[in-house]
Design an enzyme around this catalytic site. Structure first.
Site, mmCIF file in Angstrom:
data_model
loop_
_atom_site.group_PDB
_atom_site.id
_atom_site.type_symbol
_atom_site.label_atom_id
_atom_site.label_comp_id
_atom_site.label_asym_id
_atom_site.label_seq_id
_atom_site.Cartn_x
_atom_site.Cartn_y
_atom_site.Cartn_z
ATOM 1 C CE1 TYR A 18 -7.210 2.036 -0.791
ATOM 2 C CE2 TYR A 18 -9.434 2.171 -0.165
ATOM 3 C CZ TYR A 18 -8.237 1.333 -0.748
ATOM 4 O OH TYR A 18 -8.362 0.187 -0.725
ATOM 5 C CD GLU A 19 -10.766 9.043 3.019
ATOM 6 O OE1 GLU A 19 -11.963 9.014 2.891
ATOM 7 O OE2 GLU A 19 -9.992 7.974 3.346
ATOM 8 C CG ASP A 33 4.548 -6.425 8.466
ATOM 9 O OD1 ASP A 33 3.974 -5.793 7.584
ATOM 10 O OD2 ASP A 33 4.072 -7.203 9.335
ATOM 11 N N GLY A 64 0.830 -1.323 0.021
ATOM 12 C CA GLY A 64 -0.059 0.051 -0.145
ATOM 13 C C GLY A 64 0.891 1.446 -0.030
ATOM 14 N NE ARG A 97 -2.184 -4.261 -1.322
ATOM 15 C CZ ARG A 97 -1.751 -3.933 -0.225
ATOM 16 N NH1 ARG A 97 -0.861 -4.508 0.671
ATOM 17 N NH2 ARG A 97 -2.072 -2.639 0.382
ATOM 18 C CB ILE A 137 0.108 5.028 6.709
ATOM 19 C CG1 ILE A 137 -0.981 3.719 6.470
ATOM 20 C CG2 ILE A 137 0.577 5.594 5.467
ATOM 21 C CD1 ILE A 137 -2.370 4.590 5.947
ATOM 22 C CG ASP A 138 -1.402 0.112 8.664
ATOM 23 O OD1 ASP A 138 -2.033 0.821 8.000
ATOM 24 O OD2 ASP A 138 -1.493 -1.334 8.331
ATOM 25 N NE ARG A 143 -3.832 -7.257 8.202
ATOM 26 C CZ ARG A 143 -4.797 -7.835 8.386
ATOM 27 N NH1 ARG A 143 -5.739 -7.496 7.427
ATOM 28 N NH2 ARG A 143 -4.764 -8.912 8.981
#
Length: 546
Positions: free
Chosen positions: A420-421, A171, A77, A141, A200-201, A248
């Site tokens: 997605y923003e 990761d 992503g 991916r 971003i997670d 996630r």
């Protein structure tokens, strides 16, 4: 390419570099390393790249001057700052030797396997400096895990005279980078592989990686939106806003946004798992806050929900583990059935405890839990409308309380999913600088003959000039986990630490935020102005590095 006024102004921004990366560098090596767990298994799987030392760059008087072509891959992503990793990499290898070339593989790791690439030139790359997105070369991916993929990749690597591949990913992508580095080292192919920590997670961090790139920009983007909703909420005073936030597995994004915006409720998945809470207990806790505020005349509020919440509810987590094994072992039998037959098939094969849990779930949630996994074997939690599930259950509970005379307020819910923003926002100054330094570090790792390393930048709450750069062996971050029914080596995800400073700060404040309206409105990301406004790190990073 058409450029907005902001893009044109940002193009001229020169990312700030740590002192150690401003000129020539030399490597300072530390002690040998071990994996975070399962040391013997990881060492056996990675005999050529295990146990290497952490390295730190120091200024040097000696020019590298190396001739080397490099390939770069964006994987997974999007995350703000990815383009700056590539510009840092490009500028540094060109500085080492103007004849060096950088090749971008198109649409992720699949581009390496399918030999789809482009040469990245100075004229081309200039349009992407300090911009968001991964549209420079696209992302994908595809998992790099099979020998035939590695061998197809080496064909194009040799054809282009590539010395090293840089894989920019999270990761799972960096786990694949480690596997690829080990394979090429075992075969003596002379091709290096370097990773860069992207997501971003916020769950790719450890003792050596202070933060993954993109987390800063994404959480500031979401916090602006949440602040706008809070302002609207406090103006209309008639809606409860249920806001699901990307992430996630870990709740880092939700926690950071809570620290920035002070909503009435923020669920933290890791706490829910630690307290062994059920879905009904979560709903009851939310309803108690809604009821309290209604008694104060406040029939409104804001609730943050982490994307991966469902997997952390212990009873549902156990169900997902069994479903993962079931789908891995019998997926082909299952796929050809219609939805009704699929549900019957699952019910017939589950253990009694998990069968009861599955039967109590709403049909749409049960359906999502039993659909195909993503390429890394994960439930596609972004498809589960957890925010609507919670608000529907709250509405039912409050209606029951109203009938019993326990609740007299009004409850109207609105739903949002912010994902997605934030993934492709123009990078903050922090991410622009951090990513450029990561790309520069990756180039120096290559020049110093390293493979199986991840580029790192530390001391990131200090002024940029004082940041420390280097590399960490990817094997150091790995352990064994069950994926698709098998035990596999993977980088351990960093979850929210309940005894960590960010969560403790949140825990200390949240009861007050629940009862009172304490909203903060962060506003949009600022690129020019006072440093305390433009260059501030996330609250999470500031608290962790205190």
């Amino acid at each position: 390419m058409e450029k907005s006024a902001l893009q044109q102004a940002r193009k001229a921004y020169l990312p700030k570099l740590p002192e150690a990366l401003k000129g020539y560098v030399k490597v300072k090596e530390g002690a040998p390393t071990n994996s975070v767990d399962n040391q013997e298994e990881i060492k056996k799987l990675f005999p050529n790249t295990y146990g290497m030392p952490i390295v730190e760059f120091e200024p040097s008087d000696v020019e590298a001057g190396q001739a080397m072509n490099v390939g770069v891959i964006l994987s997974g992503g999007q995350a703000p700052g990815g383009h700056n990793v590539i510009t840092g990499l490009f500028d540094t290898i060109k500085k080492m030797n103007p004849d060096n070339k950088l090749y971008g593989f198109i649409l992720g790791p699949g581009g390496l396997v399918d030999h789809k690439y482009m040469e990245i030139t100075a004229d081309f790359i200039d349009d992407y400096r300090n911009t968001g997105g991964f549209d420079m070369i696209g992302s994908g991916r595809t998992k790099l895990e099979k020998v035939e993929q590695f061998e197809k990749g080496i064909e194009i690597v040799r054809e282009l005279g590539i010395k090293a591949l840089v894989i920019i990913g999270g990761d799972d992508s960096n786990t694949n980078a480690c596997v690829l580095a080990e394979y090429y080292a075992a075969k003596n192919y002379g091709v290096q592989v370097i990773g860069c920590p992207k997501t971003i997670d916020g769950d790719l961090k450890n003792s050596q990686i202070e933060t993954s790139f993109g987390f800063d920009t994404a959480t500031k983007t979401y916090s602006e939106l949440i602040g706008n909703i809070e302002r609207d909420c406090n103006s209309a005073r008639k809606y409860w806003h249920f806001i699901k936030l990307m992430g996630r597995s870990a709740s880092h994004i939700a926690l950071e946004c809570a620290l920035q915006c002070q909503p009435n409720i923020c669920l933290v998945s890791e706490e829910i798992k630690a307290k062994n809470m059920t879905l009904n207990q979560i709903v009851e806790n939310i309803c108690e806050v809604i009821s309290y505020r209604a008694k104060q005349g406040n029939n409104f509020g804001v609730i943050l929900v982490p994307e991966g919440l469902i997997e952390f509810i212990p009873s549902i987590g156990k169900l997902i583990e069994e479903l993962n094994d079931l789908l891995a072992a019998h997926g082909n039998d299952y796929k050809g059935l219609d939805p009704v037959a699929q549900r019957e098939y699952i019910m017939a094969h589950l253990s009694e405890e998990n069968k009861q849990t599955f039967a109590t779930l709403p049909d749409n949630v049960a359906r999502q839990l039993s659909l195909d996994r993503d390429p890394h074997g994960n439930v596609q939690v972004s498809l589960i409308e957890t925010e609507k599930l919670l608000s529907d259950m709250c509405a039912a509970k409050l209606a029951q309380w109203k009938a019993e005379g326990k609740y007299t307020g009004k409850f109207s819910a609105l739903h949002h999913f912010f994902g997605y923003e934030g993934r492709c926002a123009a990078p903050s100054n922090f991410d622009a600088d951090y990513c450029y330094a990561l790309g520069t570090s990756a180039a120096h790792l290559i020049a110093n003959g390293k493979t199986g390393y991840m580029a790192i930048v530390k001391n990131t709450t200090a002024p940029t000039s004082e940041w420390k750069a280097g590399g960490v062996p990817i094997t150091m971050m790995m352990n064994m986990e069950r994926r698709n029914g098998e035990m596999k080596p993977v980088i351990r995800k960093a979850l929210v630490e309940l005894d960590g400073k960010p969560f403790k700060e949140f825990e200390m404040q949240r009861d007050h935020w629940a009862k009172e309206t304490c909203y903060i409105y962060p506003g949009p990301i600022q690129y020019w102005g006072p440093s305390e406004v433009c260059d501030r790190p996330t609250r999470t990073l500031a608290l962790e590095q205190e």
